[in-house]
Write an enzyme that holds these catalytic residues in place. Structure first.
Site, PDB file in Angstrom:
ATOM      1  N   SER A 164      55.019  72.381  45.252  1.00  0.00           N
ATOM      2  CA  SER A 164      56.243  71.668  45.647  1.00  0.00           C
ATOM      3  C   SER A 164      55.882  70.192  45.742  1.00  0.00           C
ATOM      4  O   SER A 164      55.993  69.582  46.790  1.00  0.00           O
ATOM      5  CB  SER A 164      56.797  72.195  46.974  1.00  0.00           C
ATOM      6  OG  SER A 164      55.861  71.986  47.994  1.00  0.00           O
ATOM      7  N   GLY A 205      57.321  67.642  44.367  1.00  0.00           N
ATOM      8  CA  GLY A 205      58.477  66.796  44.659  1.00  0.00           C
ATOM      9  C   GLY A 205      58.542  65.563  43.778  1.00  0.00           C
ATOM     10  O   GLY A 205      59.026  64.506  44.198  1.00  0.00           O
ATOM     11  N   ASN A 242      58.363  62.796  30.025  1.00  0.00           N
ATOM     12  CA  ASN A 242      59.226  63.660  30.837  1.00  0.00           C
ATOM     13  C   ASN A 242      59.994  62.782  31.821  1.00  0.00           C
ATOM     14  O   ASN A 242      59.412  61.936  32.506  1.00  0.00           O
ATOM     15  CB  ASN A 242      58.368  64.694  31.568  1.00  0.00           C
ATOM     16  CG  ASN A 242      59.215  65.690  32.359  1.00  0.00           C
ATOM     17  OD1 ASN A 242      59.752  65.371  33.419  1.00  0.00           O
ATOM     18  ND2 ASN A 242      59.333  66.896  31.834  1.00  0.00           N
ATOM     19  N   CYS A 292      63.564  70.938  37.770  1.00  0.00           N
ATOM     20  CA  CYS A 292      62.585  70.937  38.857  1.00  0.00           C
ATOM     21  C   CYS A 292      63.119  71.752  40.033  1.00  0.00           C
ATOM     22  O   CYS A 292      64.224  71.507  40.490  1.00  0.00           O
ATOM     23  CB  CYS A 292      62.276  69.519  39.318  1.00  0.00           C
ATOM     24  SG  CYS A 292      61.161  69.517  40.736  1.00  0.00           S
ATOM     25  N   LYS A 299      64.430  70.354  29.109  1.00  0.00           N
ATOM     26  CA  LYS A 299      63.560  71.369  29.716  1.00  0.00           C
ATOM     27  C   LYS A 299      64.341  72.248  30.687  1.00  0.00           C
ATOM     28  O   LYS A 299      64.952  71.759  31.640  1.00  0.00           O
ATOM     29  CB  LYS A 299      62.377  70.706  30.438  1.00  0.00           C
ATOM     30  CG  LYS A 299      61.388  71.747  30.982  1.00  0.00           C
ATOM     31  CD  LYS A 299      60.040  71.149  31.260  1.00  0.00           C
ATOM     32  CE  LYS A 299      59.058  72.187  31.781  1.00  0.00           C
ATOM     33  NZ  LYS A 299      57.738  71.602  32.048  1.00  0.00           N
ATOM     34  N   ILE A 315      59.378  77.563  29.973  1.00  0.00           N
ATOM     35  CA  ILE A 315      60.141  77.468  31.201  1.00  0.00           C
ATOM     36  C   ILE A 315      59.472  76.504  32.177  1.00  0.00           C
ATOM     37  O   ILE A 315      58.251  76.347  32.161  1.00  0.00           O
ATOM     38  CB  ILE A 315      60.297  78.870  31.879  1.00  0.00           C
ATOM     39  CG1 ILE A 315      58.944  79.486  32.216  1.00  0.00           C
ATOM     40  CG2 ILE A 315      61.128  79.781  31.055  1.00  0.00           C
ATOM     41  CD1 ILE A 315      59.030  80.813  32.973  1.00  0.00           C
ATOM     42  N   THR A 361      59.000  75.971  36.393  1.00  0.00           N
ATOM     43  CA  THR A 361      58.440  76.971  37.312  1.00  0.00           C
ATOM     44  C   THR A 361      59.509  77.880  37.925  1.00  0.00           C
ATOM     45  O   THR A 361      60.667  77.512  38.050  1.00  0.00           O
ATOM     46  CB  THR A 361      57.643  76.261  38.420  1.00  0.00           C
ATOM     47  OG1 THR A 361      58.473  75.256  39.001  1.00  0.00           O
ATOM     48  CG2 THR A 361      56.391  75.617  37.861  1.00  0.00           C
ATOM     49  N   GLY A 364      54.419  78.679  29.933  1.00  0.00           N
ATOM     50  CA  GLY A 364      54.476  79.604  31.054  1.00  0.00           C
ATOM     51  C   GLY A 364      53.279  80.536  30.974  1.00  0.00           C
ATOM     52  O   GLY A 364      53.313  81.528  30.253  1.00  0.00           O
TER      53      GLY A 364
END
Ligand code: DOR
Length: 302
Positions: A70, A72, A99, A129, A164, A190, A192, A242
């Protein structure tokens, strides 16, 4: 030696193997472990219009066959990125995929506009995200939001746009179709899978953000299934990721319909993972007498 070249939205990559966004910033650290010239492309960590500190507390946890994060979307902001990261990556003979992170449509648009005159090859719009907070939305969970954000971003982008996708949806094919209809030049998936870990001794969530995104081999079957479903739903090229750690894993994604292959979490276990994947794909092609990697894409016998 087999021909490993692939074409993603008009951009030719010397091979299909790239880093997944977020594996490292923009390649500086990774360059100590592998020769970045060997990669088809480097995909950078999501960059926003201004610097972000990311989430507080524990951000990363190991789980069976995977990793929870996480983070962020910590990033230095687009100005710093343009000053340092683009010139660094341009020294290498590899393609640059930037990205793009944002909490609002306006933030995405300002990053894309700022990159208009910059020497980068492709943009990857991160609408997936799982860790967006503070008024942010995960646009990738709803076809109408996907359509809206992709259309607006596409209008302002000079470079081809990869979108994405998030696995945290029920109908991934519908989401991919919406992205394609709105102008996506390619689809990557993918991101997450939303998950959680608990410390039973402290009776607390392990992550400061309570929940986070799961990556690594644990999510490979989910990723592969989604790549297969999306490949059957759209015409644009797909970048699959993935849980890929080996050449065999990558070949599964190619057979399912992916044109590009991204390696993320495996790099934390084995910094040479991208090179192992590349060599493994090449060995498979040699063994099965395939001259070109593009000849095996989407060739699953059903
Ligand atoms: O799992 C993820 N973590 N996916 C993203 O798109 C961003 C990242 C983060 O910074 O939290």
């Amino acid at each position: 030696r087999p021909d490993l070249k692939v074409n993603i939205a008009g951009v030719e990559l010397k091979n299909p193997v790239m880093t997944a966004s977020g594996t490292f910033g923009s390649g500086l650290e990774y360059g100590e472990y592998i020769d970045l010239n060997q990669l088809g492309a480097v995909v950078t960590k999501g960059v926003a219009s201004v610097p972000w500190k990311g989430n507080s507390g524990v951000r990363v946890a190991e789980t069976y066959g995977g990793m929870l994060n996480s983070v962020g979307l910590q990033n230095p902001g687009i100005e710093e990125f343009i000053k340092k990261d683009i010139p660094f990556l341009r020294k290498y003979d590899t393609k640059i995929v930037v990205n793009i992170a944002g909490k609002t449509l306006e933030e995405y648009c300002s990053v894309v506009e700022r990159l208009y005159d910059e020497d980068v090859d492709l943009l990857e719009l991160n609408i997936s995200c799982p860790n967006v907070k503070e008024g942010g939305v995960c646009f990738g969970t709803d076809t109408e939001m996907v359509s809206y954000v992709v259309k607006e971003v596409k209008k302002r982008a000079k470079q081809p746009l990869i979108v994405k996708l998030t696995p945290n949806v029920t109908d991934i094919a519908a989401i991919a179709k919406a992205a394609e209809a709105a102008g996506a030049d390619a689809i990557s998936l993918i991101n997450t899978l939303l998950g959680m870990a608990i410390d039973i001794y402290r009776r607390k969530p392990v992550l400061g953000n309570i929940v986070g995104g799961l990556s690594g081999p644990a999510i490979k079957p989910v990723a592969l299934r989604m790549v297969y479903q999306v490949a059957n739903a759209v015409k644009v090229p797909i970048i699959g990721m993935g849980g890929i750690i080996s050449g065999e894993d990558a070949v599964e994604f190619l057979l399912a319909g992916a044109t590009g292959i991204a390696v993320g979490t495996a790099n934390f276990v084995n910094p040479r993972a991208t090179m192992d994947v590349l060599e493994g794909v090449e060995e498979y092609l040699v063994k099965y007498n395939e001259d070109k990697v593009i000849d095996i894409i989407g060739t699953l016998n059903i």
